[in-house]
Design a protein around this motif. Structure first.
Motif, PDB file in Angstrom:
ATOM      1  N   ALA A   1       0.857  -1.185   0.000  1.00 53.97           N
ATOM      2  CA  ALA A   1       0.000   0.000   0.000  1.00 53.97           C
ATOM      3  C   ALA A   1       0.889   1.229   0.000  1.00 53.97           C
ATOM      4  CB  ALA A   1      -0.910   0.001   1.218  1.00 53.97           C
ATOM      5  N   ILE A   2       0.580   2.173  -0.871  1.00 56.12           N
ATOM      6  CA  ILE A   2       1.324   3.433  -0.912  1.00 56.12           C
ATOM      7  C   ILE A   2       0.381   4.533  -0.433  1.00 56.12           C
ATOM      8  CG2 ILE A   2       2.596   5.046  -2.355  1.00 56.12           C
ATOM      9  CD1 ILE A   2       3.383   2.699  -4.105  1.00 56.12           C
ATOM     10  N   ILE A   3       0.742   5.132   0.688  1.00 55.26           N
ATOM     11  CA  ILE A   3      -0.104   6.083   1.394  1.00 55.26           C
ATOM     12  C   ILE A   3       0.394   7.501   1.117  1.00 55.26           C
ATOM     13  CG2 ILE A   3      -0.778   6.863   3.702  1.00 55.26           C
ATOM     14  CD1 ILE A   3      -0.437   3.911   4.611  1.00 55.26           C
ATOM     15  N   TYR A   4      -0.554   8.400   0.885  1.00 51.22           N
ATOM     16  CA  TYR A   4      -0.174   9.783   0.581  1.00 51.22           C
ATOM     17  C   TYR A   4      -1.257  10.725   1.079  1.00 51.22           C
ATOM     18  CZ  TYR A   4      -3.729   9.824  -3.010  1.00 51.22           C
ATOM     19  OH  TYR A   4      -4.936   9.774  -3.647  1.00 51.22           O
ATOM     20  N   GLY A   5      -0.960  11.998   1.078  1.00 53.57           N
ATOM     21  CA  GLY A   5      -1.967  13.023   1.284  1.00 53.57           C
ATOM     22  C   GLY A   5      -2.291  13.314   2.741  1.00 53.57           C
ATOM     23  N   GLU A   6      -3.351  14.117   2.905  1.00 54.58           N
ATOM     24  CA  GLU A   6      -3.766  14.630   4.206  1.00 54.58           C
ATOM     25  C   GLU A   6      -4.102  13.517   5.200  1.00 54.58           C
ATOM     26  OE1 GLU A   6      -7.699  16.955   5.190  1.00 54.58           O
ATOM     27  OE2 GLU A   6      -6.339  18.301   4.121  1.00 54.58           O
ATOM     28  N   ALA A   7      -4.652  12.417   4.708  1.00 52.92           N
ATOM     29  CA  ALA A   7      -5.067  11.314   5.579  1.00 52.92           C
ATOM     30  C   ALA A   7      -3.966  10.295   5.823  1.00 52.92           C
ATOM     31  CB  ALA A   7      -6.285  10.610   4.977  1.00 52.92           C
ATOM     32  N   ALA A   8      -2.757  10.581   5.370  1.00 59.28           N
ATOM     33  CA  ALA A   8      -1.673   9.605   5.491  1.00 59.28           C
ATOM     34  C   ALA A   8      -1.454   9.174   6.934  1.00 59.28           C
ATOM     35  CB  ALA A   8      -0.381  10.168   4.901  1.00 59.28           C
ATOM     36  N   GLY A   9      -1.522  10.129   7.872  1.00 60.72           N
ATOM     37  CA  GLY A   9      -1.311   9.796   9.278  1.00 60.72           C
ATOM     38  C   GLY A   9      -2.364   8.843   9.812  1.00 60.72           C
ATOM     39  N   GLU A  10      -3.625   9.073   9.437  1.00 65.26           N
ATOM     40  CA  GLU A  10      -4.714   8.201   9.891  1.00 65.26           C
ATOM     41  C   GLU A  10      -4.609   6.812   9.258  1.00 65.26           C
ATOM     42  OE1 GLU A  10      -8.645  10.639  10.223  1.00 65.26           O
ATOM     43  OE2 GLU A  10      -7.353  11.630   8.753  1.00 65.26           O
ATOM     44  N   LEU A  11      -4.246   6.761   7.993  1.00 68.29           N
ATOM     45  CA  LEU A  11      -4.059   5.476   7.325  1.00 68.29           C
ATOM     46  C   LEU A  11      -2.899   4.708   7.946  1.00 68.29           C
ATOM     47  CD1 LEU A  11      -4.604   6.796   3.717  1.00 68.29           C
ATOM     48  CD2 LEU A  11      -5.969   4.958   4.745  1.00 68.29           C
ATOM     49  N   LYS A  12      -1.820   5.395   8.216  1.00 71.11           N
ATOM     50  CA  LYS A  12      -0.658   4.764   8.855  1.00 71.11           C
ATOM     51  C   LYS A  12      -1.026   4.250  10.243  1.00 71.11           C
ATOM     52  CE  LYS A  12       4.162   5.685  10.146  1.00 71.11           C
ATOM     53  NZ  LYS A  12       4.032   5.144  11.511  1.00 71.11           N
ATOM     54  N   LYS A  13      -1.772   5.041  11.000  1.00 73.23           N
ATOM     55  CA  LYS A  13      -2.187   4.636  12.343  1.00 73.23           C
ATOM     56  C   LYS A  13      -3.041   3.373  12.292  1.00 73.23           C
ATOM     57  CE  LYS A  13      -4.569   6.360  16.477  1.00 73.23           C
ATOM     58  NZ  LYS A  13      -5.290   7.532  17.075  1.00 73.23           N
ATOM     59  N   ALA A  14      -3.959   3.302  11.325  1.00 69.76           N
ATOM     60  CA  ALA A  14      -4.806   2.116  11.181  1.00 69.76           C
ATOM     61  C   ALA A  14      -3.976   0.896  10.800  1.00 69.76           C
ATOM     62  CB  ALA A  14      -5.889   2.368  10.135  1.00 69.76           C
TER      63      ALA A  14
ATOM     64  N   GLY B   1       5.599  11.114  -0.603  1.00 71.40           N
ATOM     65  CA  GLY B   1       5.692  12.545  -0.387  1.00 71.40           C
ATOM     66  C   GLY B   1       4.552  13.347  -0.977  1.00 71.40           C
ATOM     67  N   GLY B   2       3.707  12.724  -1.736  1.00 73.36           N
ATOM     68  CA  GLY B   2       2.580  13.385  -2.385  1.00 73.36           C
ATOM     69  C   GLY B   2       2.027  12.474  -3.454  1.00 73.36           C
ATOM     70  N   PHE B   3       1.045  12.963  -4.195  1.00 73.22           N
ATOM     71  CA  PHE B   3       0.371  12.117  -5.173  1.00 73.22           C
ATOM     72  C   PHE B   3       1.312  11.653  -6.273  1.00 73.22           C
ATOM     73  CE2 PHE B   3      -2.310  11.343  -8.922  1.00 73.22           C
ATOM     74  CZ  PHE B   3      -3.203  10.427  -8.389  1.00 73.22           C
ATOM     75  N   GLU B   4       2.050  12.569  -6.855  1.00 72.02           N
ATOM     76  CA  GLU B   4       2.953  12.193  -7.946  1.00 72.02           C
ATOM     77  C   GLU B   4       4.016  11.214  -7.471  1.00 72.02           C
ATOM     78  OE1 GLU B   4       4.436  15.105 -10.612  1.00 72.02           O
ATOM     79  OE2 GLU B   4       2.644  16.373 -10.493  1.00 72.02           O
ATOM     80  N   ASP B   5       4.529  11.432  -6.259  1.00 79.21           N
ATOM     81  CA  ASP B   5       5.516  10.509  -5.709  1.00 79.21           C
ATOM     82  C   ASP B   5       4.892   9.135  -5.483  1.00 79.21           C
ATOM     83  OD1 ASP B   5       8.073   9.772  -4.559  1.00 79.21           O
ATOM     84  OD2 ASP B   5       7.090   9.895  -2.599  1.00 79.21           O
ATOM     85  N   ALA B   6       3.629   9.098  -5.052  1.00 79.88           N
ATOM     86  CA  ALA B   6       2.945   7.826  -4.834  1.00 79.88           C
ATOM     87  C   ALA B   6       2.836   7.034  -6.138  1.00 79.88           C
ATOM     88  CB  ALA B   6       1.554   8.068  -4.245  1.00 79.88           C
ATOM     89  N   VAL B   7       2.468   7.720  -7.210  1.00 86.99           N
ATOM     90  CA  VAL B   7       2.357   7.039  -8.509  1.00 86.99           C
ATOM     91  C   VAL B   7       3.730   6.570  -8.980  1.00 86.99           C
ATOM     92  CG1 VAL B   7       1.637   7.283 -10.912  1.00 86.99           C
ATOM     93  CG2 VAL B   7       0.305   8.389  -9.106  1.00 86.99           C
TER      94      VAL B   7
END
Length: 297
Positions: free
Chosen positions: A217-230, A243-249
């Motif tokens: 899973a590649i996590i990015y954006g404003e919700a990254a912290g919540e996704l990581k916590k889950a 580091g952001g959307f483009e980096d995720a892709v």
């Protein structure tokens, strides 16, 4: 007129009366606005508020929260189900969709002939079938249209295959329930892009499925912290924080191996970086289409 209505619109409807109304499911979403599942469900249920006995409600028999609505509304009910045979409606049995009226089989066709992926899209197809049948179209013509349908942009949209890797744009997956269904639509090893702005969702149940079925899973954006916590809460470690959307892709393309599926199904709204899910999906496709990878290397 065929109209898709949001719970936001239905909250304030006064005299809107559809001839045929469809209720597909009720899963956690927009809780940042509605505050609770009860309020969210009540807003959706208002689609039936002005219907009369000669109108039609198309309902999901497999969703108990939707099925419970049947006792509170006036219109005639038509049911769709993956598991139960309705008196009036359509259901799945041994890979065939069977259309029923007053307890008698009227028509059937093979579910495998439907191009779009996922069990949830079988439910969507069944609901569409019932709407078309309710307004008088012939079953064989409805089935032909469903079988020939190749999907729409940003909803499990096949983008391309490159180097044995399939790229899928499901930018419309803006909540965990949608992304859950998108993951279940594929058997191949998956690299999944998750992130954006949370709409009040809990990601724990989604992460349990990710742990079972997603290679990375590649996590990015404003919700990254919540996704990581889950992810951390269940001991899932096969994720990367981009580091952001483009980096995720870019990281998804770098990690992908022949036989993999790379899918954007973010489980979040796009508003932290984009105007809407369409803009996000188009950006994903543009990045995927760049020769030599998104980093140009």
């Amino acid at each position: 007129i065929v109209a898709e209505l949001s719970s936001f619109q239905l909250e304030s409807c006064i005299d809107f009366r559809p001839r045929v109304a469809v209720y597909l499911n009720l899963t956690p979403d927009h809780l940042d606005r509605h505050g609770s599942m009860e309020s969210y469900g009540a807003a959706k249920e208002r689609i039936f508020v002005n219907q009369e006995a000669d109108d039609i409600a198309v309902l999901n028999a497999d969703d108990p929260l939707v099925a419970a609505v049947a006792g509170r509304i006036k219109p005639r009910r038509l049911w769709f189900s993956l598991h139960h045979r309705p008196e009036n409606g359509i259901y799945l049995e041994q890979d065939r969709l069977i259309y029923m009226a007053t307890g008698e089989e009227q028509y059937s066709f093979a579910a495998a002939d439907i191009f779009i992926q996922g069990r949830h899209n079988l439910q969507n197809a069944m609901a569409a079938f019932l709407v078309a049948a309710a307004i008088g179209l012939k079953p064989e013509k409805i089935a032909k249209a469903i079988i020939s349908f190749r999907g729409v942009e940003h909803r499990l949209e096949y983008v391309k295959e490159e180097g044995g890797v399939i790229y899928v744009n499901d930018s419309k997956g803006t909540n965990p329930a949608s992304t859950f269904q998108a993951i279940m639509a594929y058997e191949q090893p998956m690299i999944l892009l998750l992130g954006g702005r949370n709409k009040g969702s809990d990601f724990t149940e989604l992460m349990l499925l990710v742990q079972q079925r997603v290679k990375t899973a590649i996590i990015y954006g404003e919700a990254a912290g919540e996704l990581k916590k889950a992810a951390d809460s269940i001991g899932y470690q096969s994720y990367i924080v981009a580091g952001g959307f483009e980096d995720a892709v870019a990281q998804a393309r770098a990690l992908a191996q022949p036989g993999d599926v790379v899918m954007l199904s973010p489980a979040c709204a796009s508003w932290d970086s984009f105007n809407d899910f369409e803009q996000r999906g188009k950006k994903f496709k543009a990045l995927i289409s760049q020769t030599g990878g998104v980093n140009g290397g």
